[in-house]
Design a protein around this motif. Sequence first.
Motif, mmCIF file in Angstrom:
data_model
loop_
_atom_site.group_PDB
_atom_site.id
_atom_site.type_symbol
_atom_site.label_atom_id
_atom_site.label_comp_id
_atom_site.label_asym_id
_atom_site.label_seq_id
_atom_site.Cartn_x
_atom_site.Cartn_y
_atom_site.Cartn_z
ATOM 1 N N VAL A 257 0.848 -1.201 0.000
ATOM 2 C CA VAL A 257 0.000 0.000 0.000
ATOM 3 C C VAL A 257 0.880 1.245 0.000
ATOM 4 O O VAL A 257 1.658 1.463 0.923
ATOM 5 N N GLU A 258 0.777 2.035 -1.052
ATOM 6 C CA GLU A 258 1.584 3.257 -1.168
ATOM 7 C C GLU A 258 0.658 4.452 -1.385
ATOM 8 O O GLU A 258 -0.435 4.309 -1.936
ATOM 9 N N LEU A 259 1.094 5.608 -0.954
ATOM 10 C CA LEU A 259 0.324 6.839 -1.150
ATOM 11 C C LEU A 259 0.117 7.108 -2.640
ATOM 12 O O LEU A 259 1.064 7.023 -3.434
ATOM 13 N N GLY A 260 -1.115 7.432 -2.989
ATOM 14 C CA GLY A 260 -1.399 7.871 -4.364
ATOM 15 C C GLY A 260 -1.340 6.791 -5.427
ATOM 16 O O GLY A 260 -1.567 7.067 -6.596
ATOM 17 N N ARG A 261 -1.030 5.570 -5.040
ATOM 18 C CA ARG A 261 -0.947 4.513 -6.065
ATOM 19 C C ARG A 261 -2.309 3.813 -6.153
ATOM 20 O O ARG A 261 -2.534 2.756 -5.573
ATOM 21 N N LEU A 262 -3.203 4.447 -6.890
ATOM 22 C CA LEU A 262 -4.590 3.996 -6.925
ATOM 23 C C LEU A 262 -5.088 3.956 -8.355
ATOM 24 O O LEU A 262 -4.709 4.802 -9.166
ATOM 25 N N MET A 263 -5.931 2.992 -8.655
ATOM 26 C CA MET A 263 -6.513 2.971 -10.005
ATOM 27 C C MET A 263 -7.512 4.130 -10.124
ATOM 28 O O MET A 263 -8.014 4.634 -9.123
ATOM 29 N N PRO A 264 -7.769 4.588 -11.359
ATOM 30 C CA PRO A 264 -8.737 5.681 -11.513
ATOM 31 C C PRO A 264 -10.127 5.225 -11.073
ATOM 32 O O PRO A 264 -10.416 4.035 -11.097
ATOM 33 N N LEU A 265 -10.978 6.173 -10.683
ATOM 34 C CA LEU A 265 -12.363 5.815 -10.365
ATOM 35 C C LEU A 265 -13.007 5.215 -11.610
ATOM 36 O O LEU A 265 -12.827 5.737 -12.712
ATOM 37 N N PRO A 266 -13.734 4.121 -11.473
ATOM 38 C CA PRO A 266 -14.407 3.539 -12.639
ATOM 39 C C PRO A 266 -15.308 4.566 -13.338
ATOM 40 O O PRO A 266 -15.839 5.477 -12.702
ATOM 41 N N VAL A 267 -15.464 4.393 -14.637
ATOM 42 C CA VAL A 267 -16.260 5.306 -15.451
ATOM 43 C C VAL A 267 -17.674 5.415 -14.875
ATOM 44 O O VAL A 267 -18.257 4.426 -14.450
ATOM 45 N N GLY A 268 -18.186 6.639 -14.828
ATOM 46 C CA GLY A 268 -19.560 6.847 -14.357
ATOM 47 C C GLY A 268 -19.648 7.188 -12.885
ATOM 48 O O GLY A 268 -20.708 7.574 -12.409
ATOM 49 N N CYS A 269 -18.534 7.066 -12.140
ATOM 50 C CA CYS A 269 -18.554 7.431 -10.714
ATOM 51 C C CYS A 269 -18.580 8.945 -10.573
ATOM 52 O O CYS A 269 -17.930 9.657 -11.345
ATOM 53 N N LYS A 270 -19.299 9.424 -9.567
ATOM 54 C CA LYS A 270 -19.276 10.865 -9.253
ATOM 55 C C LYS A 270 -18.198 11.075 -8.193
ATOM 56 O O LYS A 270 -18.360 10.642 -7.049
ATOM 57 N N PRO A 271 -17.103 11.731 -8.543
ATOM 58 C CA PRO A 271 -15.993 11.853 -7.593
ATOM 59 C C PRO A 271 -16.357 12.677 -6.359
ATOM 60 O O PRO A 271 -17.057 13.687 -6.468
ATOM 61 N N VAL A 272 -15.892 12.251 -5.204
ATOM 62 C CA VAL A 272 -16.234 12.906 -3.954
ATOM 63 C C VAL A 272 -15.668 14.327 -3.895
ATOM 64 O O VAL A 272 -16.193 15.184 -3.190
ATOM 65 N N TRP A 273 -14.590 14.582 -4.658
ATOM 66 C CA TRP A 273 -14.012 15.932 -4.593
ATOM 67 C C TRP A 273 -14.943 17.001 -5.152
ATOM 68 O O TRP A 273 -14.810 18.160 -4.818
ATOM 69 N N GLU A 274 -15.933 16.578 -5.963
ATOM 70 C CA GLU A 274 -16.933 17.561 -6.409
ATOM 71 C C GLU A 274 -17.689 18.149 -5.225
ATOM 72 O O GLU A 274 -18.077 19.314 -5.239
ATOM 73 N N LEU A 275 -17.893 17.331 -4.174
ATOM 74 C CA LEU A 275 -18.585 17.817 -2.976
ATOM 75 C C LEU A 275 -17.731 18.818 -2.229
ATOM 76 O O LEU A 275 -18.220 19.806 -1.696
ATOM 77 N N LEU A 276 -16.420 18.558 -2.197
ATOM 78 C CA LEU A 276 -15.519 19.424 -1.431
ATOM 79 C C LEU A 276 -15.289 20.753 -2.134
ATOM 80 O O LEU A 276 -15.047 21.765 -1.497
ATOM 81 N N GLU A 277 -15.359 20.709 -3.462
ATOM 82 C CA GLU A 277 -15.108 21.926 -4.219
ATOM 83 C C GLU A 277 -16.360 22.787 -4.317
ATOM 84 O O GLU A 277 -16.276 23.986 -4.559
ATOM 85 N N ALA A 278 -17.515 22.147 -4.069
ATOM 86 C CA ALA A 278 -18.791 22.862 -4.222
ATOM 87 C C ALA A 278 -18.955 23.947 -3.145
ATOM 88 O O ALA A 278 -18.402 23.870 -2.089
#
Length: 278
Positions: A257-278
Amino acid sequence: MQIKYDFHSHSTASDGTLTPSRLVARAADMGVHVLALTDHDTLEGLEEARQAALEHDIRIVTGAEISVTWNGQTVHIVALGIDPANQGLGTGLQKLVEYRHWRAAEIGRRLEKHGISGAHEGAVALSNGRLVSRTHFARFLVGAGEARDMRDCFKRFLVRGRPGHVSGEWATLEEALGWIYDAGGHAVIAHPARYGMTRTKLRRLIGEFQELGGEAIEVVSGSHSKDECYTMARHAKDFDLHASTGSDFHTPENQWVELGRLMPLPVGCKPVWELLEA
Ligand code: AMP
Ligand code: MN
Ligand code: MN
Ligand code: MN
């Protein structure tokens, strides 16, 4: 440029092995642009992380991973974007930390009866005066030669049915979400595939969470397999919830487990950062 998010990580304020400053520096080295520090049941690392971020090309999202008991089972709720000065949240987390101190002593007593002495003192020493987690016990027990590695140690001593197990008595789901929303944050079900729940039970959890105002689940997690990420993406879409992504990084010693080593969110997901930026 693709912005790299990691919304689940731990420092020495809970059971991570890097100080908040070193964690932030490592995340920046790994190309993370936005990091949430989400220590278990505490906000103590956030100020140091914020300071450290000023010296790197990285933004910190305030966070915590709150321990909850739901249906007799421990579930983790990640809080994102909370105001660290909020009183209700602070008081709530303080109760959980006090329970942790009692539980640590109780785990020590139970291990003592089982013939392992000094575990409580050992775990407390490894926690550097911060809150005590089962991870600190596991590190102590592995160091004392009682188990091969962390996973072996949890399996033999620290889970239900084992000598050092104490049932969690954490916050209710309702309390945790109340604290998070009072503090202006967003609630995320952490690593939903890790609870060993049936599909039906997991969907009941997600439904209750959503009724209480919960907005997101961790779809991509350092502790999910690729298949589990796709399954969780399905649940997120079915419930029209946002999707989060986080490594759940604790230590550089865990090579998986490493920082930032993550697969992209699957297509069609609503990213949680949209909530934080809103
Ligand atoms: P606690 O919140 O004190 O009960 O401790 C839970 C923590 O233990 C989790 O956040 C993980 O970091 C760690 N943990 C749980 N299960 C395992 C395992 N099988 N191997 C290694 N670490 C684990
Ligand atoms: Mn942990
Ligand atoms: Mn967790
Ligand atoms: Mn975690």
